[in-house]
Design a protein around this motif. Sequence first.
Motif, mmCIF file in Angstrom:
data_model
loop_
_atom_site.group_PDB
_atom_site.id
_atom_site.type_symbol
_atom_site.label_atom_id
_atom_site.label_comp_id
_atom_site.label_asym_id
_atom_site.label_seq_id
_atom_site.Cartn_x
_atom_site.Cartn_y
_atom_site.Cartn_z
ATOM 1 N N SER A 1 -2.758 -7.262 -7.202
ATOM 2 C CA SER A 1 -1.658 -6.513 -6.582
ATOM 3 C C SER A 1 -1.387 -6.975 -5.147
ATOM 4 O O SER A 1 -2.311 -7.224 -4.377
ATOM 5 N N ARG A 2 -0.078 -7.046 -4.804
ATOM 6 C CA ARG A 2 0.299 -7.375 -3.421
ATOM 7 C C ARG A 2 0.914 -6.158 -2.727
ATOM 8 O O ARG A 2 1.517 -6.273 -1.660
ATOM 9 N N THR A 3 0.775 -4.998 -3.363
ATOM 10 C CA THR A 3 1.358 -3.763 -2.806
ATOM 11 C C THR A 3 0.773 -3.470 -1.430
ATOM 12 O O THR A 3 -0.434 -3.622 -1.208
ATOM 13 N N GLU A 4 1.635 -3.014 -0.529
ATOM 14 C CA GLU A 4 1.167 -2.719 0.838
ATOM 15 C C GLU A 4 0.558 -1.315 0.912
ATOM 16 O O GLU A 4 1.142 -0.360 0.402
ATOM 17 N N THR A 5 -0.640 -1.245 1.514
ATOM 18 C CA THR A 5 -1.251 0.061 1.778
ATOM 19 C C THR A 5 -1.141 0.378 3.267
ATOM 20 O O THR A 5 -1.630 1.399 3.731
ATOM 21 N N TYR A 6 -0.537 -0.547 4.002
ATOM 22 C CA TYR A 6 -0.390 -0.399 5.450
ATOM 23 C C TYR A 6 0.932 -1.043 5.862
ATOM 24 O O TYR A 6 1.307 -2.090 5.351
ATOM 25 N N VAL A 7 1.619 -0.384 6.788
ATOM 26 C CA VAL A 7 2.818 -0.994 7.378
ATOM 27 C C VAL A 7 2.829 -0.692 8.876
ATOM 28 O O VAL A 7 2.561 0.448 9.288
ATOM 29 N N ALA A 8 3.097 -1.704 9.672
ATOM 30 C CA ALA A 8 3.434 -1.479 11.090
ATOM 31 C C ALA A 8 4.851 -1.983 11.267
ATOM 32 O O ALA A 8 5.223 -3.015 10.681
ATOM 33 N N LEU A 9 5.624 -1.259 12.038
ATOM 34 C CA LEU A 9 7.054 -1.575 12.110
ATOM 35 C C LEU A 9 7.595 -1.204 13.487
ATOM 36 O O LEU A 9 7.278 -0.131 14.020
ATOM 37 N N LYS A 10 8.408 -2.111 14.034
ATOM 38 C CA LYS A 10 9.079 -1.812 15.311
ATOM 39 C C LYS A 10 10.563 -1.589 15.028
ATOM 40 O O LYS A 10 11.223 -2.459 14.458
ATOM 41 N N LEU A 11 11.042 -0.412 15.410
ATOM 42 C CA LEU A 11 12.458 -0.103 15.202
ATOM 43 C C LEU A 11 13.144 0.067 16.548
ATOM 44 O O LEU A 11 12.518 0.504 17.518
ATOM 45 N N GLU A 12 14.431 -0.240 16.560
ATOM 46 C CA GLU A 12 15.207 0.012 17.781
ATOM 47 C C GLU A 12 16.421 0.860 17.441
ATOM 48 O O GLU A 12 17.041 0.653 16.389
ATOM 49 N N GLU B 1 -6.943 7.468 -4.730
ATOM 50 C CA GLU B 1 -7.529 8.537 -5.564
ATOM 51 C C GLU B 1 -7.123 8.330 -7.025
ATOM 52 O O GLU B 1 -7.243 7.244 -7.527
ATOM 53 N N ALA B 2 -6.592 9.403 -7.645
ATOM 54 C CA ALA B 2 -6.251 9.264 -9.073
ATOM 55 C C ALA B 2 -4.819 8.778 -9.269
ATOM 56 O O ALA B 2 -4.300 8.828 -10.378
ATOM 57 N N ARG B 3 -4.163 8.316 -8.197
ATOM 58 C CA ARG B 3 -2.741 8.001 -8.313
ATOM 59 C C ARG B 3 -2.459 6.499 -8.166
ATOM 60 O O ARG B 3 -1.432 6.091 -7.664
ATOM 61 N N GLY B 4 -3.425 5.680 -8.622
ATOM 62 C CA GLY B 4 -3.304 4.233 -8.480
ATOM 63 C C GLY B 4 -2.050 3.677 -9.135
ATOM 64 O O GLY B 4 -1.375 2.815 -8.568
ATOM 65 N N ASP B 5 -1.726 4.174 -10.311
ATOM 66 C CA ASP B 5 -0.584 3.651 -11.056
ATOM 67 C C ASP B 5 0.710 3.896 -10.274
ATOM 68 O O ASP B 5 1.524 2.995 -10.071
ATOM 69 N N TYR B 6 0.869 5.155 -9.803
ATOM 70 C CA TYR B 6 2.057 5.493 -9.002
ATOM 71 C C TYR B 6 2.087 4.656 -7.732
ATOM 72 O O TYR B 6 3.083 4.018 -7.400
ATOM 73 N N TYR B 7 0.956 4.614 -7.016
ATOM 74 C CA TYR B 7 0.956 3.992 -5.696
ATOM 75 C C TYR B 7 1.215 2.494 -5.791
ATOM 76 O O TYR B 7 1.919 1.921 -4.960
ATOM 77 N N ASP B 8 0.658 1.875 -6.819
ATOM 78 C CA ASP B 8 0.811 0.425 -6.934
ATOM 79 C C ASP B 8 2.276 0.034 -7.132
ATOM 80 O O ASP B 8 2.685 -1.065 -6.759
ATOM 81 N N LYS B 9 3.058 0.946 -7.706
ATOM 82 C CA LYS B 9 4.491 0.645 -7.871
ATOM 83 C C LYS B 9 5.280 1.062 -6.624
ATOM 84 O O LYS B 9 6.401 0.604 -6.410
ATOM 85 N N ALA B 10 4.704 1.956 -5.828
ATOM 86 C CA ALA B 10 5.444 2.482 -4.674
ATOM 87 C C ALA B 10 5.095 1.712 -3.400
ATOM 88 O O ALA B 10 5.930 0.998 -2.836
#
Length: 501
Positions: free
Chosen positions: A318-329, A227-236
Motif C-alpha cells: 500500500s502507498r496510502t498516506e497515514t500522514y500529511v503535512a501541508l502549507k496553505l495560503e 485498528e479494525a478499519r484497515g480496509d476503509y482507511y487503505d482506500k481513504a
Amino acid sequence: MKETHCLLTIFGATGDLTHRKLLPALYFMEQEKQLKDSFSIICAARKEKSNDQYRKEASDSIRKFSRVKVQDEALSKLLSRIRYQKIEFKNNSYYASLKNLIEEISGIKCSHCERIYYLAVPAEFFGDIITSLKEMGLAGRQESEAYNRIMFEKPFGHDLKSAREMNHAITSVFNESQIYRIDHYMAKELVQNLLVLRFANSIFEPLWNKEYIDHIQITVAETLGVEARGDYYDKAGALRDIIQNHMMQLVSLVAMEEPKKFDIEEIRNQKVKVLKSIKKIAKKDISKIAVKGQYSKGAVGGRDVAAYTEEAEVKKNSRTETYVALKLEIDNKMWKNVPFYLRTGKRLRDRTTEIAIVYKKVPFGLFSKQKPVKNIMVIRVQPYEGITLQFNAKVPGNKVIIDNVDMDFCHECKFGPNSPEAYERLLFDAMNGDQTLFTRWDEVENAWKIIEPLLRDFNDLNPCKYEAGTWGPIEADKLIEKDGRKWIEPKRPSYADQLEK
Ligand SMILES: NC(=O)c1ccc[n+]([C@@H]2O[C@H](COP(=O)([O-])OP(=O)(O)OC[C@H]3O[C@@H](n4cnc5c(N)ncnc54)[C@H](OP(=O)(O)O)[C@@H]3O)[C@@H](O)[C@H]2O)c1
C-alpha cells in the motif's frame, strides 16, 4: 423541544459507530431527560436478530462506552424505546418491512411525526438507502407535517466527482434544510469556543490578521493506527479522512471574517468565503508545499507497534498516506502572506488536536539581546481542552533575563467535566432542527476542490516513511524549516496532572 413524536432510524446499527458513539450518546440524553416520552428508535442492520438480542448488545455497549455512570432505570427506559429491524440495503423488499415498522411505531395517522434517518453505514450505500426510502414513500422534500431529516457520516464522497454525484442523489429527495452532514469536530467544545474567543474579546479580535500573526499551525495527531478499519482507511488515507473535512473546517473557522450576525447561514457563508480564497494548489508546487507520509514499525506509548503495511486488511504494498503535512495560503486581505501549516497523522508520538496562532516578533529591538520568543496562543481542542498563551516575562533577579511563560485556561477546571460529547450534541441538534454544527454542501464541495490536485498527485507518489511514535517524516520538518519556522511541539499543559487525578 417541540411536542412532536420523533422517530430515529439508525441504518448500520450493529456497526462500530453505533455501538461506540451513538448508543452511549442516546443513553446520556435519556439520563438527562432530553428524550420525549414518545421518542422511539429503530435499529436496522443486516444481521438477523431479535429485539431482545439487540437490546442486550446495546446494553453491553452502553455500559462499556458510556462516559457517565450508567443508571439501571434510565438504561431500561432507553432499551424499551429500541426495535431491531433486519435490512439488506440493496434489497428493496426489506424496506417494506421497515415501512411497516415505522408506521406501526409512529402511527400511520400521526401527522406530526418527525423522522430522522441516521446513515451510520459505508458511503457506498447512501444512494441505495435514499432511493429506497423515496420509493417507499418514507422520505421526500417536506417542510412540515411528517418532517424527515437525514444525517450522514463522513466521508462525503471519495473525490469531488463522487461527492457531487452523491449530493445530487440526496438533494433529489431531500431539501438542504433536511440534510445534516456530520463533521463531529464541529461539535467539540473548543471548536465552538473559537468564535467566542475571536469575536467576544477585544484583546484578541483586533490582532487576528496578517498585521500581527506570523503563521498558523493546525495539528491533528493520533497515536492509534487503523485498528479494525484497515480496509476503509487503505482506500481513504489521511487526505480524505482528516484534511478534507475536519482540518478544512478548522481552517475556515480560524480564518473567517466576523459574521454580521450570529446566524447559521451567515456563519456558513463566511466559512465558504475562506475556502474559496485558499490559493489553488498547482501541480508544480505540490512537492514544495505537501508531504505524504506512512508509518513504519516503531513504539507508541512504550508499546511496539507494526508498520502500516502489516496492519490487518491493509495491502502489503500500500502507498496510502497515514500522514500529511501541508502549507496553505489564503489569498485575501486579512491573511496575505500568512501561511497555514497543517499536519495530521496516525501512530504519532502523542494524541492531540491543537491550533497554534504564532504572533510576529515585537517590532522594536529593546530586548533583542535577551532573545524574546514569539507569542503563541495554543487552542487545545483535545485532549486537555483549553487555551495556553505563551509570552515573555522577566526572570526574578538583578539582571534582565527573559523566559517564556504560559498562561493556561483549563476548560474542564472551570466548567466541570460534563461538556456534551460530540454525538450527544449532534443528535440533540438534529432532533431540534438546528443545523449550525452541520456542514452545508458548498463547504463540502469547496473543501474537495482544494484537495483534488493533491489526491491526484498522491496517488502516484511513494510515501515518505516515518517511524511510529515520532512526529512524522523528516521531510515535514524540512517543509516548514525552509520558511524559517518550526513545528511547535505539542506539550502537556500545566493542568494536565490535575485532570488525570
Ligand atoms: N466508527 C467510527 O468511529 C466512525 C467515525 C466517523 C465516521 N464513521 C463513518 O460511519 C459509517 C459507519 O462506520 P462504522 O465504523 O460503524 O462501520 P461498520 O462497523 O463497518 O458498520 C457498518 C454497518 O453497516 C451494516 N451494513 C453493511 N453492509 C450492509 C448491507 N449490505 N446491508 C445492510 N447492512 C449493512 C453493517 O451491518 P451488519 O454488521 O449486520 O453486517 C453494520 O451495521 C462509515 O461511513 C464511516 O466512515 C465511522
